[in-house]
Design a protein around this motif. Structure first.
Motif, short mmCIF file in Angstrom:
data_model
loop_
_atom_site.label_atom_id
_atom_site.label_comp_id
_atom_site.label_asym_id
_atom_site.label_seq_id
_atom_site.Cartn_x
_atom_site.Cartn_y
_atom_site.Cartn_z
N MET A 67 61.48 -47.27 -105.10
CA MET A 67 62.05 -48.58 -105.38
C MET A 67 61.34 -49.65 -104.55
N GLY A 68 61.04 -49.31 -103.31
CA GLY A 68 60.32 -50.26 -102.45
C GLY A 68 58.95 -50.59 -103.00
N LYS A 69 58.26 -49.58 -103.51
CA LYS A 69 56.94 -49.79 -104.09
C LYS A 69 57.01 -50.70 -105.32
N ALA A 70 57.99 -50.44 -106.17
CA ALA A 70 58.14 -51.24 -107.39
C ALA A 70 58.50 -52.68 -107.05
N ARG A 71 59.40 -52.89 -106.10
CA ARG A 71 59.83 -54.24 -105.73
C ARG A 71 58.70 -55.01 -105.04
N LYS A 72 57.89 -54.29 -104.26
CA LYS A 72 56.76 -54.94 -103.59
C LYS A 72 55.75 -55.41 -104.63
N ALA A 73 55.55 -54.59 -105.66
CA ALA A 73 54.64 -54.97 -106.73
C ALA A 73 55.16 -56.19 -107.49
N LEU A 74 56.46 -56.23 -107.71
CA LEU A 74 57.06 -57.37 -108.41
C LEU A 74 56.88 -58.66 -107.63
N ALA B 46 60.44 -65.76 -120.64
CA ALA B 46 59.43 -64.91 -119.99
C ALA B 46 60.09 -64.03 -118.93
N GLU B 47 61.07 -64.58 -118.24
CA GLU B 47 61.81 -63.80 -117.25
C GLU B 47 62.57 -62.66 -117.92
N ALA B 48 63.13 -62.96 -119.09
CA ALA B 48 63.84 -61.93 -119.84
C ALA B 48 62.89 -60.83 -120.30
N ILE B 49 61.65 -61.22 -120.64
CA ILE B 49 60.63 -60.25 -121.03
C ILE B 49 60.36 -59.27 -119.89
N ALA B 50 60.24 -59.83 -118.68
CA ALA B 50 59.98 -58.99 -117.51
C ALA B 50 61.15 -58.01 -117.30
N MET B 51 62.36 -58.53 -117.48
CA MET B 51 63.56 -57.69 -117.31
C MET B 51 63.57 -56.57 -118.34
N PHE B 52 63.33 -56.93 -119.60
CA PHE B 52 63.30 -55.93 -120.67
C PHE B 52 62.23 -54.88 -120.38
N SER B 53 61.03 -55.35 -120.00
CA SER B 53 59.90 -54.46 -119.77
C SER B 53 60.19 -53.43 -118.70
N MET B 54 60.84 -53.88 -117.61
CA MET B 54 61.13 -52.97 -116.51
C MET B 54 62.09 -51.87 -116.93
N VAL B 55 63.16 -52.26 -117.63
CA VAL B 55 64.13 -51.25 -118.05
C VAL B 55 63.53 -50.33 -119.11
N PHE B 56 62.77 -50.92 -120.03
CA PHE B 56 62.14 -50.13 -121.09
C PHE B 56 61.12 -49.14 -120.49
N GLY B 57 60.37 -49.63 -119.49
CA GLY B 57 59.33 -48.78 -118.90
C GLY B 57 59.85 -47.77 -117.90
N SER B 58 60.98 -48.06 -117.27
CA SER B 58 61.47 -47.18 -116.20
C SER B 58 62.80 -46.51 -116.52
N GLY B 59 63.56 -47.09 -117.42
CA GLY B 59 64.91 -46.59 -117.68
C GLY B 59 65.88 -46.93 -116.57
N SER B 60 65.42 -47.75 -115.60
CA SER B 60 66.24 -48.04 -114.42
C SER B 60 66.87 -49.43 -114.51
N GLN B 61 68.19 -49.48 -114.71
CA GLN B 61 68.89 -50.75 -114.65
C GLN B 61 68.96 -51.28 -113.23
N SER B 62 68.94 -50.38 -112.27
CA SER B 62 69.03 -50.80 -110.87
C SER B 62 67.82 -51.65 -110.48
N LEU B 63 66.63 -51.19 -110.85
CA LEU B 63 65.41 -51.95 -110.55
C LEU B 63 65.48 -53.33 -111.21
N ALA B 64 65.94 -53.36 -112.44
CA ALA B 64 66.00 -54.63 -113.17
C ALA B 64 67.01 -55.58 -112.55
N LEU B 65 68.14 -55.06 -112.08
CA LEU B 65 69.15 -55.93 -111.48
C LEU B 65 68.68 -56.52 -110.16
N THR B 66 67.93 -55.74 -109.39
CA THR B 66 67.38 -56.31 -108.15
C THR B 66 66.39 -57.42 -108.48
#
Length: 301
Positions: free
Chosen positions: A54-61, A82-102
């Motif tokens: 999670m730290g790696k993903a958030r650092k990249a974001l 565009a922000e919504a696109i990023a949100m969709f992409s993260m959940v679609f690519g990772s399946g993680s709602q937690s990452l998207a909510l952060t």
């Protein structure tokens, strides 16, 4: 297959050229490059906001750009779609709602800081040095429009604002909190000032004296670092006021009402909070759509 096509069409139908360019870069390049299958697996298995994955993903974001646009700042650069696109992409690519909510909270707080021109904290957040939580929702009034019944108060005493109140469902486990509070609720002139101008936002360290917290378990979103915060006589410096308050900052010892209270260009706490929340509502929809797309893809696979 038709359901999947319909899903993509519903997302791309109303996007502008810049949004589409960001969309393609986010889906085709950023997600595969930064969310490897191993990272995704660890994010979902650990379900912990402090896990290395999670730290790696958030650092990249916080640091990465897609087609020239910084992801963390995408909402204030290209707008909510565009922000919504990023949100969709993260959940679609990772399946993680937690990452998207952060990501949602990071963008919400970044927007507030940018609108209020708080450069010091904004720069640190953009560099991934600090995380910030948005502390608005209250235990006694958990609705989406709690301003009229807000009980958290900020009262000026001996050169500091003293905050008291409880905040619940606060996501992101931030190092700092943007605490939404009613400024001087017992002031003799308070009733003559509209409530939306009496709301203030204060930057508070999560480790400050008087701040205590309890971890909350969220169904399906265990990795969001969601907590209940209690603030008891928490002292905040006047330099950590985010946006404007209804009192004159140059005459706080007198608790004097500012003369330019009706200036339409002033950004009071409620205006800043709602600016972030308006976008956040769209992002929650994008997150749900991303989860649907991820589940559909897994089902087809």
């Amino acid at each position: 297959e038709q359901a999947r096509k319909n899903l993509w069409q519903s997302i791309t139908r109303r996007l502008g050229p810049k949004d589409l360019k960001f969309f393609e870069g986010m889906i085709k390049r950023w997600v595969p490059d930064n969310l490897s299958s191993q990272t995704v697996r660890e994010i979902n298995e650990k379900n912990d906001i402090h896990s290395p994955a999670m730290g790696k993903a958030r650092k990249a974001l916080a640091k990465d750009k897609v087609n020239g646009y910084r992801i963390m700042d995408i909402g204030t650069t290209l707008g909510p779609m565009a922000e919504a696109i990023a949100m969709f992409s993260m959940v679609f690519g990772s399946g993680s709602q937690s990452l998207a909510l952060t990501f949602d909270v990071d963008n919400l707080t970044a927007l507030i800081l940018k609108m209020a021109r708080i450069k010091k904290y904004f720069k640190k957040q953009m560099n991934g040095e600090i995380t910030i939580s948005f502390a608005q929702t209250e235990e006694k009034e958990p609705g989406s429009d709690p301003f009229y019944n807000m009980t958290t108060s900020a009262q000026y005493k001996d050169g500091k604002f003293v905050l008291n109140g409880d905040k619940v469902f606060i996501t992101n486990d931030g190092k700092y909190l943007l605490v939404v509070a009613v400024v001087e609720p017992n002031h003799p002139q308070a009733k003559n000032v509209p409530i939306h101008k009496r709301i203030g936002i204060f930057m508070v360290s999560a480790d400050a004296e008087g701040v205590t917290s309890e971890k909350l378990s969220m169904r399906g979103q265990h990795g969001t670092g969601t907590k209940l915060f209690r603030l008891k006589n928490v002292k905040v410096d006047t330099n950590d006021i985010v946006g404007e308050i209804w009192l004159d900052k140059n005459h706080l010892d007198e608790l004097k009402v500012r003369e330019d209270l009706n200036d339409p260009n002033l950004k009071f706490g409620q205006q800043l909070a709602l600016a972030g929340l308006d976008v956040g509502r769209i992002l929650i929809g994008a997150m749900a759509l991303g989860a649907q797309a991820s589940a559909l893809q897994e089902l087809i696979r």
